[in-house]
Design a protein around this motif. Structure first.
Motif, PDB file in Angstrom:
ATOM      1  N   MET A  18      75.174 -19.232  25.259  1.00 31.16           N
ATOM      2  CA  MET A  18      74.220 -19.430  24.178  1.00 31.16           C
ATOM      3  C   MET A  18      74.410 -20.824  23.576  1.00 31.16           C
ATOM      4  O   MET A  18      75.545 -21.247  23.353  1.00 31.16           O
ATOM      5  CB  MET A  18      74.482 -18.309  23.174  1.00 31.16           C
ATOM      6  N   PHE A  25      68.742 -19.635  15.334  1.00 28.88           N
ATOM      7  CA  PHE A  25      69.351 -20.937  15.619  1.00 28.88           C
ATOM      8  C   PHE A  25      68.306 -21.998  15.951  1.00 28.88           C
ATOM      9  O   PHE A  25      68.625 -23.186  16.042  1.00 28.88           O
ATOM     10  CB  PHE A  25      70.345 -20.771  16.775  1.00 28.88           C
ATOM     11  N   TYR A  61      67.498 -27.054  22.748  1.00 30.59           N
ATOM     12  CA  TYR A  61      66.920 -26.603  24.023  1.00 30.59           C
ATOM     13  C   TYR A  61      65.710 -25.711  23.846  1.00 30.59           C
ATOM     14  O   TYR A  61      65.169 -25.200  24.826  1.00 30.59           O
ATOM     15  CB  TYR A  61      67.987 -25.865  24.844  1.00 30.59           C
ATOM     16  N   LEU A 117      66.272 -18.395  26.722  1.00 27.84           N
ATOM     17  CA  LEU A 117      66.424 -19.128  27.984  1.00 27.84           C
ATOM     18  C   LEU A 117      66.768 -18.166  29.111  1.00 27.84           C
ATOM     19  O   LEU A 117      67.471 -17.170  28.888  1.00 27.84           O
ATOM     20  CB  LEU A 117      67.542 -20.164  27.856  1.00 27.84           C
TER      21      LEU A 117
END
Ligand SMILES: Nc1ncnc2c1ncn2[C@@H]1O[C@H](COP(=O)(O)OP(=O)(O)OP(=O)(O)O)[C@@H](O)[C@H]1O
Ligand code: SF4
Ligand SMILES: [Mg+2]
Lengths: 334, 348
Positions: B252, B292, B298, B327
């Protein structure tokens, strides 16, 4: 540990004595700078400047201030005689706190006679306000933010903002004059007539206590809330102690400690006379004596009362500090 | 629930909110983890991520009038969250115990060490005061207090910080609890003392077969002491797994950021660490998607701005290693490889 406590006590007592000396000196010098002329009070209507000057000399009022102070201090321990070389000397026996020529009486005796009423008034109110202020303050803290808390704090705010001469007069008007629930206040020693004593004192007690109780409610509540947020209270809960033990044993002990200071000093302040309450209820206490002495520009009496009142406060400071040392090991052992 | 396979402590979907004047504070949001006896779970995360509130919720230390706790915390099959105040109080200090960050303020300044320790015995055991004192003495000895016969009559302020933390540990373990929660127990202590305290906790854990939840924001100590790690951010667990999962196979972006910000022994002092840019979110207005996201470098790799709008779930990617991130596996692996390579490079 015991030894350390006793050195602490000795140190504190010594510094108290030093403080008393300094304080009396300051009071003495300060009042000698006032425009009031004690010699002027030594003779009645038929006074001439010549008699005043003669008296001034006979009483030593023309001596330097420090010399007068020395006579004063000596008088406290061995007594003194005013105008010793004149045909009518004035005797003031130890402990001599001065002589009121206005009243023709020793200052010490004047104060001593007035002290009981003041002491009764102060202690009675003290007990009432501590009982009400602390218990309601704790209650309020434990119900923080709820309606009970809000009502208690609301009552405190009212008690806090009402001037005591106002509630005093209202109480006299309704309770004594209108409804005649109590006789007119007339002070008498509780040993002589306890019923009349209580009838006289009950209103002054309540009225004097109201103001302080309001203050102590807030103080206690804030103290308790602060302590309840402390880490060691969390520890006490983490140990699995029942909430009532957490409150009584852990929170109260820490939360009430600062209240000891406030209570001691407030009580001492009142022992110097509760001017308003005593005047409203015509109690023969130090407070009303002080008012009269100021009205009369009776300088020796003013000095005497000031010193006695200040002594109470210095003494209370000592007691409070000693109590603190007993309660808080960090004070005692560092 | 008490079947042999059920974990010793199992926290499920634990959430804590505080209604405040500024709005609802979502301090803990759907936290789940489990700990076995004798094992250590490290809970790591920046300040404000909800570590302490999670611990207090398990211990039943949150005021019910000022907070709302939902979910479960099964301690050997009994749900601590569902218990009433008195039931959970009886578990506190006996079956589960807690030590805190600041040993200076965690002991009552007015009571002697011995009295505070005995008190912990006397609430939970029916023994005499004398017997409680004997236990206190014994426990002080065990936690390595020199000259316990004198120290037992000391007041807290007469002890150093490290000694006070030892006393706190003695107090926590005096009823041999099966669960110990240590909330940053070494943060307030000198570095040398820190190591001693951690070692002490480790030794006593083995002796008593205690399950330990070690809360810390110091990843540096985690590798040495933990079996499992849960990384918290914005009140949620964002990644959890074994120590090896977290240190060697982190997935993560937040965990990677944390790892990059740890000072390493092999790193030259002058070299700058890589703190994560930005600040943690306010628990009053958490981002609707990934908590986050505002700080994530990202999130633009995820299609349809999903990071901003869609809340990612904590997904087990195998072997108990769980990750909360939109992701896909390949993307995470590529990012992790880059970051870890860079770290290894800067360390060389
Ligand atoms: N009683 C409370 N009322 C309102 N909000 C609270 C309360 N206790 C904690 N919070 C909030 O909950 C969030 C999580 O706090 P918590 O103490 O769990 O953080 P933490 O991870 O332990 O951080 P730290 O490393 O600083 O100890 C914080 O934003 C905090 O402000
Ligand atoms: S979900 Fe999106 S924003 Fe959150 S960590 Fe993963 S990539 Fe970053
Ligand atoms: Mg914390």
């Amino acid at each position: 540990m015991i030894r350390r406590l006793s050195t602490y006590v000795i140190r504190r007592v010594l510094s108290m004595i030093l403080l008393l000396v300094l304080l009396s000196l300051v009071v003495f010098i300060l009042f000698s700078l006032l425009p009031a002329d004690p010699a002027r009070l030594t003779c009645g209507k038929s006074c001439t400047p010549e008699i005043i000057e003669a008296n001034r000399h006979r009483l030593g009022l023309d001596m330097p201030v420090l010399a007068q102070y020395w006579e004063f201090v000596k008088g406290i321990f061995v007594g003194r005689t005013y105008a010793a070389n004149s045909p009518d000397p004035v005797q003031c026996s130890a402990p001599c706190l001065g002589y009121s020529f206005k009243r023709g009486e020793e200052v010490f005796v004047l104060i001593k006679d007035r002290l009981p009423a003041t002491i009764w008034l102060a202690f009675g109110a003290f007990v009432l306000w501590l009982a009400a202020g602390i218990s309601l303050g704790i209650y309020s803290a434990l119900r923080r933010g709820r309606w009970q808390d809000r009502s208690v704090m609301g009552v405190a705010l009212v008690g806090y903002s009402l001037p005591s001469f106002f509630i005093g007069l209202v109480a006299i008007f309704f309770i004594i004059i209108r409804w005649q629930l109590l006789p007119f206040p007339s002070y008498i020693s509780p040993l002589e007539n306890p019923v009349q004593f209580l009838q006289t004192m009950i209103l002054p007690w309540i009225i004097l206590a109201t103001l302080y109780a309001a203050f102590y409610m807030r103080l206690t509540r804030n103290q308790m809330l602060e302590v309840l947020g402390d880490d060691y209270i969390r520890t006490a809960r983490a140990k699995g102690l029942p909430e009532r033990v957490v409150i009584r044993k852990h929170a109260l002990r820490a939360g009430l400690t600062p209240i000891v200071t406030a209570a001691g000093l407030d009580l001492a302040g009142l022992l110097g006379g509760a001017i308003i309450t005593e005047s409203i209820f015509s109690l023969p206490g130090i407070g009303s004596l002080a008012v009269n002495s100021v009205n009369d520009a009776d300088l020796p009496l003013i000095v005497g009362i000031t010193l006695v009142a200040a002594t109470f406060i210095i003494f209370a400071n000592l007691i409070v500090d000693l109590l603190y040392a007993v309660i808080d090991p960090r004070v005692r052992l560092s | 629930m008490t079947s042999a396979s059920a974990p010793f402590l199992s926290v499920q979907d634990l959430s804590v909110t505080f209604p405040t004047e500024d709005g609802r504070v979502q301090a803990v949001d759907g936290v789940s983890f489990s700990v076995e006896r004798g094992k250590t779970l490290a809970v790591v995360g920046e300040s404000g991520s909800g570590k302490s509130v999670t611990a207090q919720a398990i211990m039943g230390l949150l005021d019910r009038r000022l907070s709302s706790v939902t979910g479960h915390a099964w301690l050997e099959g009994r749900d601590l969250v569902a218990m009433d105040d008195d039931e959970v109080r009886r578990e506190r200090g006996s079956r589960m115990a807690m030590i805190f960050q600041d040993p200076m303020s965690s002991l009552h300044p007015f009571y002697r060490i011995g009295a505070q320790l005995s008190e912990a015995v006397l609430v939970h055991q029916k023994v005499s005061k004398q017997a409680a004192r004997e236990q206190a003495l014994e426990m002080l000895n065990r936690v390595g207090i020199p000259d316990p016969r004198t120290r037992i009559d000391n007041y807290p302020h007469q002890l150093s910080g490290g000694m006070r933390q030892r006393v706190m540990i003695a107090m926590a373990l005096i009823n041999s609890p099966a669960l110990l929660i240590a909330d940053e127990p070494t943060t307030a202590l000198d570095v040398t003392v820190q190591a001693q305290i951690l070692e002490l906790i480790g030794n006593l854990q083995q002796e008593y077969d205690t399950a330990v939840i070690m809360i810390t924001h110091d990843l540096g100590i985690v590798a040495d002491i933990a079996d499992d790690v849960a990384v918290m951010y914005g009140g949620r667990i964002v990644e959890s797994g074994s120590v090896d999962d977290i240190f060697y196979r982190p997935q993560m972006p937040y965990t990677l950021g944390l790892l990059a910000s740890v000072p390493r022994l092999d790193q030259v002092r002058a070299e700058r660490l890589d703190p994560i840019p930005g600040n943690p979110p306010s628990p009053i207005s958490l981002p609707p998607g990934c908590v986050f996201q505002p700080r994530c470098a990202y999130s633009d790799r995820v299609a349809d701005h999903a990071c901003e709008g869609v809340r990612p779930e904590l997904v087990d990617i195998g072997g108990g290693h769980a990750v909360r991130c939109h992701l896909d596996g390949g993307q995470r692996l590529a990012i992790a490889t880059d970051v870890l390579d860079a770290l290894a490079g800067s360390g060389a």
